[in-house]
Motif scaffolding. Structure first.
Motif, mmCIF file in Angstrom:
data_model
loop_
_atom_site.group_PDB
_atom_site.id
_atom_site.type_symbol
_atom_site.label_atom_id
_atom_site.label_comp_id
_atom_site.label_asym_id
_atom_site.label_seq_id
_atom_site.Cartn_x
_atom_site.Cartn_y
_atom_site.Cartn_z
ATOM 1 N N CYS A 173 -67.998 79.495 64.543
ATOM 2 C CA CYS A 173 -66.844 80.193 65.122
ATOM 3 C C CYS A 173 -67.097 81.688 65.262
ATOM 4 O O CYS A 173 -67.396 82.368 64.284
ATOM 5 C CB CYS A 173 -65.610 79.949 64.261
ATOM 6 S SG CYS A 173 -64.172 80.851 64.845
ATOM 7 N N PRO A 174 -66.951 82.213 66.476
ATOM 8 C CA PRO A 174 -67.175 83.650 66.669
ATOM 9 C C PRO A 174 -66.091 84.512 66.023
ATOM 10 O O PRO A 174 -66.262 85.712 65.888
ATOM 11 C CB PRO A 174 -67.164 83.813 68.191
ATOM 12 C CG PRO A 174 -66.379 82.660 68.697
ATOM 13 C CD PRO A 174 -66.629 81.536 67.732
ATOM 14 N N MET A 175 -64.982 83.892 65.623
ATOM 15 C CA MET A 175 -63.895 84.658 65.032
ATOM 16 C C MET A 175 -63.802 84.473 63.511
ATOM 17 O O MET A 175 -62.887 84.957 62.874
ATOM 18 C CB MET A 175 -62.558 84.274 65.685
ATOM 19 C CG MET A 175 -62.550 84.406 67.196
ATOM 20 S SD MET A 175 -63.065 86.041 67.778
ATOM 21 C CE MET A 175 -61.625 87.007 67.348
ATOM 22 N N ARG A 205 -57.710 75.798 57.751
ATOM 23 C CA ARG A 205 -58.496 76.513 58.750
ATOM 24 C C ARG A 205 -57.633 76.858 59.970
ATOM 25 O O ARG A 205 -57.684 77.976 60.483
ATOM 26 C CB ARG A 205 -59.715 75.680 59.171
ATOM 27 C CG ARG A 205 -60.561 76.400 60.170
ATOM 28 C CD ARG A 205 -62.037 76.063 60.167
ATOM 29 N NE ARG A 205 -62.736 77.143 60.833
ATOM 30 C CZ ARG A 205 -62.775 77.295 62.144
ATOM 31 N NH1 ARG A 205 -62.197 76.425 62.934
ATOM 32 N NH2 ARG A 205 -63.377 78.341 62.668
ATOM 33 N N MET A 209 -56.794 80.627 61.369
ATOM 34 C CA MET A 209 -57.253 81.023 62.703
ATOM 35 C C MET A 209 -56.088 81.362 63.621
ATOM 36 O O MET A 209 -56.284 81.723 64.776
ATOM 37 C CB MET A 209 -58.060 79.880 63.351
ATOM 38 C CG MET A 209 -59.324 79.491 62.640
ATOM 39 S SD MET A 209 -60.400 80.878 62.301
ATOM 40 C CE MET A 209 -60.832 81.362 63.969
ATOM 41 N N CYS A 213 -58.072 82.652 66.682
ATOM 42 C CA CYS A 213 -58.751 81.707 67.587
ATOM 43 C C CYS A 213 -58.570 82.129 69.033
ATOM 44 O O CYS A 213 -57.461 82.390 69.489
ATOM 45 C CB CYS A 213 -58.186 80.306 67.374
ATOM 46 S SG CYS A 213 -58.821 79.130 68.582
ATOM 47 N N ILE A 214 -59.670 82.217 69.754
ATOM 48 C CA ILE A 214 -59.583 82.609 71.157
ATOM 49 C C ILE A 214 -59.873 81.414 72.069
ATOM 50 O O ILE A 214 -60.165 81.575 73.245
ATOM 51 C CB ILE A 214 -60.507 83.810 71.462
ATOM 52 C CG1 ILE A 214 -61.865 83.692 70.749
ATOM 53 C CG2 ILE A 214 -59.850 85.109 71.026
ATOM 54 C CD1 ILE A 214 -62.868 82.840 71.412
ATOM 55 N N ASP A 215 -59.805 80.214 71.507
ATOM 56 C CA ASP A 215 -59.944 78.979 72.258
ATOM 57 C C ASP A 215 -61.235 78.926 73.070
ATOM 58 O O ASP A 215 -61.214 78.783 74.287
ATOM 59 C CB ASP A 215 -58.720 78.774 73.177
ATOM 60 C CG ASP A 215 -58.726 77.390 73.828
ATOM 61 O OD1 ASP A 215 -59.297 76.467 73.214
ATOM 62 O OD2 ASP A 215 -58.172 77.246 74.927
ATOM 63 N N CYS A 216 -62.353 79.043 72.355
ATOM 64 C CA CYS A 216 -63.641 78.891 73.044
ATOM 65 C C CYS A 216 -64.130 77.456 72.943
ATOM 66 O O CYS A 216 -64.987 77.029 73.716
ATOM 67 C CB CYS A 216 -64.684 79.826 72.442
ATOM 68 S SG CYS A 216 -65.098 79.427 70.733
ATOM 69 N N GLY A 217 -63.624 76.719 71.964
ATOM 70 C CA GLY A 217 -63.989 75.303 71.852
ATOM 71 C C GLY A 217 -65.327 75.034 71.205
ATOM 72 O O GLY A 217 -65.755 73.883 71.113
ATOM 73 N N LEU A 218 -65.992 76.064 70.715
ATOM 74 C CA LEU A 218 -67.320 75.829 70.135
ATOM 75 C C LEU A 218 -67.239 74.986 68.866
ATOM 76 O O LEU A 218 -68.134 74.199 68.574
ATOM 77 C CB LEU A 218 -68.014 77.158 69.846
ATOM 78 C CG LEU A 218 -68.511 77.913 71.087
ATOM 79 C CD1 LEU A 218 -69.033 79.292 70.698
ATOM 80 C CD2 LEU A 218 -69.597 77.136 71.814
ATOM 81 N N CYS A 219 -66.147 75.151 68.115
ATOM 82 C CA CYS A 219 -65.991 74.377 66.877
ATOM 83 C C CYS A 219 -65.987 72.886 67.182
ATOM 84 O O CYS A 219 -66.656 72.090 66.531
ATOM 85 C CB CYS A 219 -64.709 74.773 66.155
ATOM 86 S SG CYS A 219 -63.269 74.791 67.226
ATOM 87 N N TYR A 233 -56.073 73.701 67.336
ATOM 88 C CA TYR A 233 -55.947 75.159 67.393
ATOM 89 C C TYR A 233 -55.176 75.608 68.634
ATOM 90 O O TYR A 233 -54.512 76.634 68.620
ATOM 91 C CB TYR A 233 -57.329 75.822 67.350
ATOM 92 C CG TYR A 233 -58.160 75.424 66.146
ATOM 93 C CD1 TYR A 233 -57.556 75.141 64.924
ATOM 94 C CD2 TYR A 233 -59.540 75.318 66.228
ATOM 95 C CE1 TYR A 233 -58.311 74.762 63.826
ATOM 96 C CE2 TYR A 233 -60.307 74.944 65.134
ATOM 97 C CZ TYR A 233 -59.680 74.661 63.932
ATOM 98 O OH TYR A 233 -60.436 74.284 62.850
#
Ligand code: SF4
Ligand code: SF4
Ligand code: SF4
Lengths: 267, 539
Positions: A173-175, A205, A209, A213-219, A233
């Protein structure tokens, strides 16, 4: 688009306005994050397209944070999509990066990716090259909302039971950047056994977040158990928006309602 | 591996991992998949989402059992009886694939005759599983369009390990569930490169690609390639044989690379004695393991991040590993250490890179012949890959064309484990893994974050047994077998049935392998880690 991106990066590097640029590289048949510096060959730079456009993404801001901590006085460029730019705004707000030390190189996402992400804003404010597509409505959240409580409950409990506690969702997670992670706090989440404490692990979690959370979906992409974390999220973000009129990373100079004392801000 | 090789001609996973997503029924037996092979579990979870069914048989309930259409808890060491019971049902209900059997297999009649006087009721009595459940298991497996078997150490680490595997092969052939997309028999390998180590001939009886060391064309071919007149044609020793060889003064020196038998081998006290006795013990590892502490010479090897080469994973996929950092301290990649020693022994080796070695492997190994470094960019290749143009082989034995020609049925009857419970040692004990650790913990227990998750060993015990012993969660107990005793904390859980206890073996301080039984399978020589008899008392 990629030629224009390379041109821009070349410009930044040769005029010396940045020390390096965090972007993606194709090497040995794989896509990976890479720091490009002056004199480096930009031929191998890529935008993360393997089978589909933009299907190989990495938390480049996370890489940038690591580098920036080591070289606090230098300016770095970073390749950003819409979500990454939202991430930058969030990381500025949370004092993880300094705006004047970062030069974003923005690219918009193709429609197919925006659809797959159900992305509200599939483009950054500043675009170096490419055509932008409009945001997509949050159908997934709506569909889930339309199910009755017991269906939703058992759906999520089943999903969470698959968790193998790999921490992949957190690690990518970038955040996520806390030194002490609440997921490792034994008063919240017990350790030593699988399945993890459910739903506590995942809800902890999600709560943590809520304004990040900026909703990038990487998780969700990283989760080996295919748990639809992004949907969870997205719902959390929706609550933040309805209650406080806040969407993480949408505005450059945002403040988080969770760090303000007093009544809820005007919507 | 020996079991599958005997039945099919090849001992590896028959399918690609991703194919499991396409299976209609996945039969998991003796594998704690979510904990030990999470990325295989991903594919199984996807199969469920695609409408597939999972059936799980394991004496100890594991995480993936919660997702099973049917989970059964059979008695320890009764796999053959369970599988024979299932096959009895399949034959009784006429669910077998007669065409497949007739066209692609041999020795079916002998197998069938041997099953004749075995009834489902007997199977039920031996395994402790109801007749109805055995019937459901059998039908779910046999009636699926495509069914896959997934198994692991819970099947192989028995004195009947090879029998267990052969029975699984029988089951697959009986229903024609082999050699198809998403349908086959799949042993999951542990280490990232254990398949690769076997492929490279790190076994007593074969060269690379399972070519026999005994006199024959392969032996000649290797002698020629290495510029010698002849190579030894006798089969080497397995690990248990080496240890007994030391005792009998037949083995004088032992060079252990990347293994930690003091923790990983059964009857650990006995292993320590043997290693102390051997005249010269050399241990090559990346950490000073309990085994390395006993060594006369320690050779520092390198970790995955410090070396170039290839790994072959559980689905026979050969991929590149690339050096990210220089070797730490005096350590060297294993191939350089071996080359240096060989040169000092007077057999000259002049390889300059792992790539050069790989090219030699390809030139001498038919199943690797088409693989070269330039083809390994990206996702890699699955052997067999016999030519430069060959795309690799996702699943083996296509269209019933088995590697050995025809699939071979084996007539197998149930044999009890080597050690069974009695009045003195009344509890069944089995061993396994926890999610945070790998094997003897040489690597994982050196990781701060993994050590944080699980710091010490524990014994899983059913609440009923805890009550009888008058112990509660977290209490210390003394556990002893005929070979040794240890002290351990207990965890009370319904995962194990009354009379059965489970303990992970990653922890040298409470080393459960001091208790396990070194009796081994007569063919594969795998010890019976999964079954022994113990007694317990409050400490
Ligand atoms: S969330 Fe998806 S569509 Fe939106 S900006 Fe990020 S990658 Fe592009
Ligand atoms: S979508 Fe997942 S990875 Fe991305 S910011 Fe949100 S929680 Fe982090
Ligand atoms: S990535 Fe998925 S499996 Fe791993 S800890 Fe997060 S939710 Fe659990």
């Amino acid at each position: 688009m990629i030629d224009r991106v390379k041109e821009k990066i070349n410009e930044l590097l040769s005029e010396g306005s940045v020390k390096g640029v965090v972007a993606l590289v194709t090497a040995n048949g794989h896509v990976a994050p890479c720091l490009f510096q002056k004199g480096d060959d930009l031929d191998t730079l890529c935008l993360g397209d393997t089978e589909k456009s933009g299907d190989a993404r990495y938390p480049l801001n996370r890489v940038l944070c690591t580098i920036a901590r080591q070289y606090p006085d230098d300016v770095f460029g970073v390749l950003v999509r819409g979500c990454d730019e939202r991430g930058l705004y969030g990381l500025y707000r949370l004092n993880q990066l300094e705006p004047d030390k970062v030069v974003p190189i923005g690219i918009p996402c193709p429609e197919s990716l925006a659809q797959a992400c159900e992305c509200k804003k599939p483009y950054p404010d500043d675009i170096v090259a490419g055509e932008k597509f409009e945001g997509i409505s949050q159908q997934g959240v709506e569909d889930m909302d339309n199910k009755d409580l017991s269906t939703r409950f058992s759906f999520w409990m089943d999903q969470f039971s698959k968790c193998v506690k790999c921490y992949g969702c957190r690690n990518i997670c970038p955040m996520c950047f806390c030194r002490e992670c609440s997921l490792e706090c034994e008063d919240l989440v017990s350790k030593g056994d699988l399945p993890v404490d459910i739903p506590v692990f995942h809800l902890t979690r999600a709560m943590h977040m809520a304004d990040r959370c900026i909703d990038c979906g990487l998780c969700e992409e990283a989760c080996p158990s295919d748990i639809p974390l992004r949907l969870l999220y997205k719902k959390t973000a929706e609550i933040m928006n309805t209650e406080f009129g806040f969407t993480s990373g949408i505005n450059k100079n945002e403040k988080s309602p969770l760090s303000l004392m007093g009544p809820a801000p005007e919507k | 591996m020996a079991g599958l090789a005997a039945a099919f001609g090849s001992g590896a996973m028959t399918n690609a991992v991703s194919e499991l997503e396409l299976s209609d029924t996945i039969f998991i037996i003796g594998s704690n998949t979510a904990t030990s092979h999470p990325l295989v579990a991903t594919r199984i979870f996807r199969a469920i989402e695609n409408g597939g069914k999972v059936i799980v048989a394991d004496p100890r309930k594991n995480q993936i059992a919660d997702f099973a259409e049917l989970y059964i808890q059979h008695n320890l060491g009764t796999d053959v009886a369970l599988l024979n019971g299932m096959m009895r049902v399949i034959l009784d209900k006429n669910l077998q694939d007669d065409t497949f059997i007739a066209e692609n297999t041999e020795a079916f009649q002998a197998f069938k005759d041997a099953l004749d006087d075995f009834s489902v009721e007997e199977a039920s009595q031996i395994t402790g599983v109801s007749v109805a459940d055995i019937e459901t298991l059998a039908t779910l497996y046999a009636e699926a369009g495509s069914a896959s078997i997934v198994y692991c150490m819970g099947i192989t680490q028995h004195t009947t390990g090879v029998d267990n595997v052969k029975s699984l092969a029988n089951l697959a052939m009986l229903t024609g569930n082999i050699g198809k997309l998403g349908s086959g028999v799949n042993p999951l390998r542990g280490q990232n490169n254990v398949q690769g180590a076997c492929d490279m001939g790190a076994l007593p009886n074969v060269y690379t690609g399972y070519q026999p060391v005994t006199l024959g064309p392969a032996n000649k071919k290797f002698a020629q390639a290495w510029g010698v007149d002849e190579l030894p044609s006798n089969i080497g020793l397995t690990l248990p044989e080496m240890l007994s060889g030391i005792e009998k003064d037949e083995v004088k020196a032992l060079w252990i690379m990347g293994e930690n038998p003091v923790v990983s081998d059964p009857d650990a006290n006995h292993v320590v004695k043997a290693l102390e006795k051997v005249e010269l013990l050399i241990v090559q590892d990346i950490f000073l393991t309990p085994t390395a502490k006993l060594a006369d010479v320690v050779l520092p090897g390198t970790s995955f991040a410090e070396k170039d080469g290839t790994f072959a994973n559980t689905e026979r996929r050969v991929t590149r590993v690339r050096k990210a950092v220089d070797p730490v301290g005096d350590s060297k990649p294993d191939w350089e250490i071996i080359q240096d020693i060989s040169n000092r022994f007077g057999f000259e080796m002049t390889y300059t890179s792992p790539q050069e070695i790989f090219d030699e492997i390809a030139s001498l190994t038919p199943s690797y012949a088409g693989i070269s470094y330039d083809r390994l960019e990206g996702p890699g290749l699955q052997w067999p890959c016999p030519t430069k143009e060959h795309p690799g082989t996702p699943f083996l034995h296509k269209d019933g064309k088995f590697t050995r020609g025809k699939g071979l049925f084996h007539a197998i009857g149930h044999k009890p484990p080597n050690e069974v419970v009695d009045d003195e040692y009344p509890f069944w004990m089995t061993t396994g893994r926890v999610y945070a650790h790998y094997h003897t913990g040489t690597m994982t227990r050196n990781s701060e974050s993994l050590d944080f998750e699980v710091r010490e060993g524990f014994l899983e015990m059913n609440p009923a047994d805890a009550k009888t012993l008058d112990v509660c969660d977290g209490s210390q107990v003394k556990m002893a077998s005929r070979r040794g005793e240890i002290l351990t904390k207990i965890m009370i859980t319904e995962r194990v049935s009354p009379g059965l206890v489970f303990m992970p073996f990653h922890f040298e301080e409470a080393n459960v392998n001091k208790l396990t039984n070194p009796a081994f399978d007569p063919i594969a020589k795998i010890p019976e880690f999964k079954v022994c008899a113990v007694k317990l008392e409050k400490a």
